[in-house]
Design a protein around this motif. Structure first.
Motif, short mmCIF file in Angstrom:
data_model
loop_
_atom_site.label_atom_id
_atom_site.label_comp_id
_atom_site.label_asym_id
_atom_site.label_seq_id
_atom_site.Cartn_x
_atom_site.Cartn_y
_atom_site.Cartn_z
N MET A 161 -36.47 -47.44 -41.93
CA MET A 161 -36.38 -46.29 -41.06
C MET A 161 -35.01 -46.26 -40.43
O MET A 161 -34.36 -47.29 -40.29
CB MET A 161 -37.48 -46.34 -40.02
N ASP B 225 -38.51 -44.12 -35.03
CA ASP B 225 -39.25 -43.70 -36.22
C ASP B 225 -40.45 -44.61 -36.51
O ASP B 225 -41.31 -44.26 -37.32
CB ASP B 225 -38.34 -43.71 -37.46
N GLY C 190 -35.22 -38.83 -39.29
CA GLY C 190 -35.32 -37.54 -38.62
C GLY C 190 -33.96 -36.86 -38.56
O GLY C 190 -32.95 -37.41 -38.99
N ILE D 30 -39.03 -37.03 -40.57
CA ILE D 30 -39.65 -37.32 -39.27
C ILE D 30 -39.18 -36.30 -38.24
O ILE D 30 -37.99 -36.04 -38.10
CB ILE D 30 -39.30 -38.76 -38.82
N SER E 291 -35.30 -32.19 -41.27
CA SER E 291 -35.45 -33.44 -42.01
C SER E 291 -36.03 -33.19 -43.40
O SER E 291 -35.58 -33.76 -44.38
CB SER E 291 -36.36 -34.41 -41.25
N ASN F 179 -43.69 -36.21 -41.06
CA ASN F 179 -44.47 -37.27 -40.39
C ASN F 179 -45.60 -37.82 -41.26
O ASN F 179 -46.50 -38.48 -40.75
CB ASN F 179 -45.04 -36.79 -39.05
#
Length: 179
Positions: free
Chosen positions: A1, A6, A58, A80, A104, A123
C-alpha cells in the motif's frame, strides 16, 4: 500500500488471503515518497518468486502502475478513496476526496499500453484478494477446491439472509443487521 492510511482498506485483502492460508507480505511503499524503495521492492518480489502483487493506492494512485513497470508479476490495483482524517484532534466529521475514489480508479485502470494492471472497484481490496487466489488456483489445484467451497458458502449465506428478511420484514432485518 502507498500509505499507512490505506491499511484499513487493504486489510480486507489480507483477511481473504489468510482465510485461504495464502502467505503474503504486507508493506508500505510509496510511488512518490519512496521511489527507490518501490524499484527495490519489485526486484525483491521477483527474487522471492511472488506469483501476484496486490497494490492499493489513493489519489493519483501511481503505486500499482509503477510496480507493474518494474516487474512481470501480475499486479492487481486497488483504488482507494482518499479520506481527510489525519487531523490532530479527533472528530466525527471525516471528509472524503471530492472525486470519491474515481481519481484512483481511473489512474489504475487507464494504464498505457504495455504496462497493464488489473483494477478492482474502489475500496474493494477483498475482491483483489479473491482475484489473486484465482490466479494462484491455476497453479495450485487445492485452491480451486477452496474457491468452489467459498462460492457455495456465499450462495448459502445469501439464501439464509433472504429467508431471515422474509420472516422478519425489511425494517426489522435492517435494524438487526446494521445496528
Amino acid at each position: 500500500m502507498g500509505s499507512s492510511s490505506d491499511s484499513r482498506i487493504m486489510k480486507n485483502a489480507a483477511e481473504i488471503l489468510d482465510e485461504f492460508k495464502i502467505v503474503h507480505e504486507d508493506q508500505i511503499v510509496s510511488a512518490h515518497r519512496t521511489p527507490s524503495r518501490l524499484e527495490e521492492y519489485a526486484i525483491h518480489a521477483e527474487k522471492m518468486n511472488f506469483r501476484v502483487i496486490i497494490a492499493g493506492a489513493g489519489g493519483a494512485a501511481h503505486l500499482p502502475g509503477m510496480i507493474a513497470s518494474h516487474t512481470i508479476i501480475p499486479v492487481i490495483g486497488v483504488p482507494i478513496m482518499v479520506y481527510n482524517d489525519k487531523q490532530t484532534e479527533k472528530t466525527t466529521n471525516v471528509k472524503f476526496s471530492s472525486f470519491g475514489g474515481l481519481d484512483s480508479l481511473l489512474s489504475i485502470s487507464e494504464m498505457p499500453s504495455g504496462s497493464s494492471v488489473v483494477a478492482v472497484g474502489v475500496n474493494k481490496a477483498g475482491n483483489a484478494g479473491i482475484y489473486a487466489i484465482k490466479i494462484l488456483a491455476n497453479e495450485f489445484p487445492e485452491l480451486k477446491k477452496q474457491l468452489k467451497q467459498h462460492r457455495i458458502k456465499n450462495h448459502e449465506m445469501v439464501l439464509k439472509e433472504s429467508e431471515q428478511m422474509k420472516k422478519q420484514g425489511l425494517r426489522k432485518f435492517v435494524q438487526k443487521k446494521f445496528k
